[in-house]
Every structure is written in structure tokens, then in C-alpha cells.
Design an enzyme around this catalytic site. Structure first.
Site, PDB file in Angstrom:
ATOM      1  N   THR A 158     -49.378 -10.653  22.848  1.00 55.84           N
ATOM      2  CA  THR A 158     -48.111 -11.088  22.174  1.00 55.84           C
ATOM      3  C   THR A 158     -48.251 -11.787  20.759  1.00 55.84           C
ATOM      4  OG1 THR A 158     -49.002 -11.985  24.100  1.00 55.84           O
ATOM      5  CG2 THR A 158     -48.123 -13.864  22.530  1.00 55.84           C
ATOM      6  N   THR A 159     -49.288 -11.597  20.192  1.00 56.73           N
ATOM      7  CA  THR A 159     -49.879 -12.009  18.910  1.00 56.73           C
ATOM      8  C   THR A 159     -49.513 -10.724  18.000  1.00 56.73           C
ATOM      9  OG1 THR A 159     -52.183 -12.748  20.271  1.00 56.73           O
ATOM     10  CG2 THR A 159     -51.574 -12.858  17.564  1.00 56.73           C
ATOM     11  N   TRP A 160     -49.229  -9.672  18.267  1.00 60.02           N
ATOM     12  CA  TRP A 160     -48.989  -9.121  17.691  1.00 60.02           C
ATOM     13  C   TRP A 160     -47.092  -9.040  17.449  1.00 60.02           C
ATOM     14  CZ3 TRP A 160     -49.322  -2.714  18.911  1.00 60.02           C
ATOM     15  CH2 TRP A 160     -48.892  -1.767  17.156  1.00 60.02           C
TER      16      TRP A 160
ATOM     17  N   ARG B  11     -47.163  -3.536  28.384  1.00 60.26           N
ATOM     18  CA  ARG B  11     -48.524  -2.955  28.631  1.00 60.26           C
ATOM     19  C   ARG B  11     -49.332  -2.242  29.790  1.00 60.26           C
ATOM     20  NH1 ARG B  11     -54.746  -5.101  24.457  1.00 60.26           N
ATOM     21  NH2 ARG B  11     -55.344  -3.097  24.472  1.00 60.26           N
TER      22      ARG B  11
ATOM     23  N   HIS C 279     -44.550 -16.995  28.551  1.00 57.96           N
ATOM     24  CA  HIS C 279     -45.871 -16.586  29.129  1.00 57.96           C
ATOM     25  C   HIS C 279     -45.062 -16.210  30.147  1.00 57.96           C
ATOM     26  CE1 HIS C 279     -48.535 -14.236  26.761  1.00 57.96           C
ATOM     27  NE2 HIS C 279     -49.510 -15.900  26.711  1.00 57.96           N
TER      28      HIS C 279
ATOM     29  N   LYS D 236     -52.364 -10.946  26.535  1.00 55.59           N
ATOM     30  CA  LYS D 236     -52.878  -9.611  26.575  1.00 55.59           C
ATOM     31  C   LYS D 236     -52.160  -8.371  26.411  1.00 55.59           C
ATOM     32  CE  LYS D 236     -56.303 -10.939  24.956  1.00 55.59           C
ATOM     33  NZ  LYS D 236     -55.823 -12.394  24.417  1.00 55.59           N
ATOM     34  N   CYS D 237     -51.002  -8.522  26.274  1.00 54.89           N
ATOM     35  CA  CYS D 237     -50.285  -8.196  26.033  1.00 54.89           C
ATOM     36  C   CYS D 237     -49.666  -7.380  24.940  1.00 54.89           C
ATOM     37  CB  CYS D 237     -49.176  -7.104  27.033  1.00 54.89           C
ATOM     38  SG  CYS D 237     -49.697  -7.114  29.093  1.00 54.89           S
TER      39      CYS D 237
ATOM     40  N   LYS E  62     -60.001  -5.046  19.900  1.00 56.07           N
ATOM     41  CA  LYS E  62     -59.551  -3.389  19.636  1.00 56.07           C
ATOM     42  C   LYS E  62     -58.536  -3.395  19.148  1.00 56.07           C
ATOM     43  CE  LYS E  62     -62.757  -0.754  21.390  1.00 56.07           C
ATOM     44  NZ  LYS E  62     -63.812   0.728  22.296  1.00 56.07           N
ATOM     45  N   GLY E  63     -57.440  -3.845  19.728  1.00 54.28           N
ATOM     46  CA  GLY E  63     -55.851  -3.387  19.335  1.00 54.28           C
ATOM     47  C   GLY E  63     -55.843  -2.259  19.731  1.00 54.28           C
TER      48      GLY E  63
HETATM   49  P1  A3P Z   1     -57.263  -5.687  23.536  1.00 57.87           P
HETATM   50  O1  A3P Z   1     -58.724  -6.691  23.637  1.00 57.87           O
HETATM   51  O2  A3P Z   1     -57.051  -4.471  23.635  1.00 57.87           O
HETATM   52  O3  A3P Z   1     -57.769  -5.453  21.782  1.00 57.87           O
HETATM   53  P2  A3P Z   1     -52.397 -11.249  23.209  1.00 57.87           P
HETATM   54  O4  A3P Z   1     -51.959 -11.147  22.141  1.00 57.87           O
HETATM   55  O5  A3P Z   1     -50.906 -11.021  24.451  1.00 57.87           O
HETATM   56  O6  A3P Z   1     -52.995 -11.761  23.496  1.00 57.87           O
HETATM   57  O7  A3P Z   1     -53.191  -9.643  23.100  1.00 57.87           O
HETATM   58  C1  A3P Z   1     -54.381  -9.390  23.098  1.00 57.87           C
HETATM   59  C2  A3P Z   1     -54.118  -8.138  22.472  1.00 57.87           C
HETATM   60  O8  A3P Z   1     -53.448  -7.702  21.521  1.00 57.87           O
HETATM   61  C3  A3P Z   1     -56.230  -7.223  22.190  1.00 57.87           C
HETATM   62  O9  A3P Z   1     -55.914  -6.724  22.746  1.00 57.87           O
HETATM   63  C4  A3P Z   1     -55.133  -7.685  21.414  1.00 57.87           C
HETATM   64  O10 A3P Z   1     -56.787  -7.034  20.611  1.00 57.87           O
HETATM   65  C5  A3P Z   1     -54.414  -6.866  20.485  1.00 57.87           C
HETATM   66  N1  A3P Z   1     -53.965  -7.250  18.896  1.00 57.87           N
HETATM   67  C6  A3P Z   1     -54.027  -8.175  18.661  1.00 57.87           C
HETATM   68  N2  A3P Z   1     -53.748  -8.258  17.451  1.00 57.87           N
HETATM   69  C7  A3P Z   1     -53.210  -6.621  17.389  1.00 57.87           C
HETATM   70  C8  A3P Z   1     -52.206  -6.375  16.176  1.00 57.87           C
HETATM   71  N3  A3P Z   1     -51.918  -6.891  15.399  1.00 57.87           N
HETATM   72  N4  A3P Z   1     -52.415  -4.855  16.007  1.00 57.87           N
HETATM   73  C9  A3P Z   1     -52.252  -4.015  18.003  1.00 57.87           C
HETATM   74  N5  A3P Z   1     -53.005  -5.063  18.757  1.00 57.87           N
HETATM   75  C10 A3P Z   1     -53.634  -6.145  18.120  1.00 57.87           C
END
Ligand code: A3P
Length: 297
Positions: free
Chosen positions: A45-47, A130, A106, A42-43, A263-264
């Protein structure tokens, strides 16, 4: 605790991650140009997966191309969780990845295979961290998708006492921080908040670190901005594949794809915790990070 956790070399690992972790530690053989993308859940990863994929693949897939894979696929479908590959005995998939191979974990730095941390291979590691307060909020919303009755207070307590998946979070962050200070050429340390403030700068740093900097021609063509746009929160959240009902992704394909885009932003913690809770978590983190040169604002 939230999941079935076991204390493993100082970190609380979900039980079912352990066989894959051990197999990864024993059997992984890095290539020189491998890039391991690492994060606390949740910091970002996906981005990070999206950005690194867009950077690495840009020869075959220019970031502005209408048929770019990241316009169809969730980033988790493009880059595997490496210990999960080992857990499933799917190492052939790793051998088949094109160079530079991008993989995700992770696990804390101290649990990565010796073949990665000793540096003999020059395999690279990119870590994203994060503000732990925003991580808690993101984690709660995420876990709630699977466990609707989970309270925010319970999630917060688990993070504060460290008994959360791959916790304690401060030890996780510090493991990579120390490695990046010791070996800046092999370990790149990024912050989600910095990426939000200047994503283009982050993309350039990432590309340079990966040994594939943007050329003058690419700069002139606006390719950095195209990567930023391609990987932006709004673009990715709006994809058909990431809409509710778009199937599952992530570790063990356990979560709906839309759960990775909420929310991002930075600072959403203020909508979820009291000033006392914020001060308490900040206090724990500040104490643990004191004297390391690392801080969260
Ligand atoms: P929030 O829940 O605060 O919105 P992970 O990818 O490590 O699981 O983290 C998920 C967090 O990254 C979520 O935060 C998500 O909304 C945010 N996130 C996912 N894709 C993103 C992107 N392309 N740009 C910015 N934030 C992103």
C-alpha cells in the site's frame, strides 16, 4: 481473531470500519480521472501510494526535485484512506483534492461503491497484491507494534482461516483479479514481487494506466528512474519523518510511521514459518485460485 471483526458481505471487516464503508458506498461520486489505490493490508500500500503520487504530481513536483513532498512526508500523509474520510464526515477534503484525485482503500472490489464498479464514471482502480506468505509475516510484525504479545502462530492461523481484517485474503485478491480481467482499462492488477523485479516497468504501466504516460522528453531526462529512486524502500525508510519517534500515520493514524517500512523484500516468509506452514497456506491459496488464471509463485 486479532481485531473486533464482523462478517460483512463475505469479508471480515473491523467493526469500526463499517460506518465509513457504508457512507463511502452511498455517497461517493467519482470523477472521470479519479484513481482508487486498493490493496490488502501489508501488500505494498505505502509503496503504491508513493509511486502513484510521484507519477500524478510530476508536473508540479518533478521526481528529482530536492523539495519533493515525498522527501518530507510519509505517503499515507499524501493520500487518504477514503472510507476513513467518510467515517469522519470529511468529504470536503475529497472535493478539495487536485485532479487526478488519488484515494486509497483496503476494501475488496465487491464492497466498492456502485458508482465505481459499474464503470459509468470510468474512475480507475489500481490493486497491488503480494505472496500471502510474505503478507502474513509483514502483518505479524506490524500488528506486534500495537500488540507485543501477539504470536506469529496466531496471526498465521487467522490468515489461514480467513478471520483477519478484510479476509479472506484469497477472496480479496480474486475480487480485483476478476475485475481486472473483465475491465482491464479500469482495473490495473499489480504484484508486489513484479514491482520489486522491475520497478521502472511498473511505474510506466501505472502512468499509462492513469492516462499520463511518460513523454519521450521525460524518458530521456530519466524521470522514470527518478520516480523509482524517490520511492525506493531505502530512501523512504531513511526519511526523518519515517524514523522511530516520527509520529503516527495510516488508518486512523494508529501506527508509528516507521512501522510501514520494515524489510521491503520478497521471501522473508522462509525466516518465519516452517515448510509445513508454508505448504499449508500455499495449498489453501492454490485451491482457492485454481482455474482463475491467477497464481502466486
Ligand atoms: P515487510 O514488512 O515485508 O518489510 P503496506 O504498505 O501495505 O502496509 O505494506 C508494508 C510492506 O511494504 C512492508 O513489507 C514494507 O517494508 C514494504 N514497503 C514499504 N515501503 C516500501 C517501498 N518503498 N518499497 C518496497 N517495499 C516497501
Amino acid at each position: 481473531s486479532i481485531l473486533e471483526l464482523r462478517l460483512f458481505h463475505g469479508f471480515w471487516l473491523p467493526e469500526h470500519w463499517i460506518p465509513g464503508t457504508i457512507a463511502f458506498q452511498r455517497r461517493f461520486s467519482p470523477r472521470r480521472d479519479d484513481v482508487v489505490l486498493a490493496s490488502y493490508p501489508k501488500c505494498g500500500t505505502t509503496w503504491l501510494k508513493a509511486l502513484a503520487f510521484a507519477v500524478a504530481a510530476r508536473g508540479a513536483h518533478p521526481p528529482a526535485a530536492g523539495d519533493h513532498p515525498l522527501r518530507r512526508l510519509n505517503p499515507h500523509d499524501c493520500i487518504p484512506f477514503i472510507d476513513e474520510i467518510f467515517a469522519g464526515g470529511e468529504e470536503a477534503k475529497l472535493h478539495a483534492l487536485p485532479s487526478p484525485r488519488l484515494m486509497n482503500t483496503h476494501l475488496p472490489y465487491t464492497l466498492l461503491p456502485d458508482s465505481v464498479v459499474t464503470g459509468g464514471s470510468s474512475c480507475r482502480v489500481v490493486y497491488v497484491c503480494r505472496d500471502p506468505k510474505d503478507m502474513v509475516v509483514s502483518l505479524w510484525h506490524f500488528l506486534r507494534r500495537a500488540e507485543p504479545e501477539l504470536s506469529f502462530a496466531e496471526t498465521f492461523e487467522s490468515v489461514c482461516d480467513g478471520t483477519v481484517a478484510v479476509g479472506p485474503v484469497w477472496d480479496h485478491v480474486l475480487s480485483y483479479w476478476r475485475a481486472s480481467v473483465a475491465c482491464p482499462d479500469r482495473v490495473l492488477f499489480l504484484k508486489y514481487e513484479d514491482l520489486l523485479l522491475d520497478t521502472g516497468a511498473g511505474v510506466r504501466r501505472l502512468a499509462e494506466f492513469m492516462g499520463m504516460p511518460f513523454s519521450a522528453a521525460e524518458e530521456a531526462a530519466g524521470d522514470v528512474e527518478a520516480v523509482v529512486e524517490l520511492c525506493s524502500f531505502d530512501k523512504m525508510k531513511g526519511l526523518e519523518v519515517n524514523k522511530p519517534g516520527g509520529g503516527t500515520a495510516g488508518r486512523y493514524k494508529a501506527m508509528p510511521r516507521d512501522a510501514f517500512f520494515r524489510k521491503g523484500v520478497a521471501g522473508d516468509w522462509a525466516n518465519h514459518m516452517t515448510p509445513e506452514m508454508a505448504a499449508r497456506l500455499d495449498g489453501v491459496v492454490r485451491e482457492k485460485l485454481e482455474g482463475t488464471g491467477l497464481a502466486f509463485a
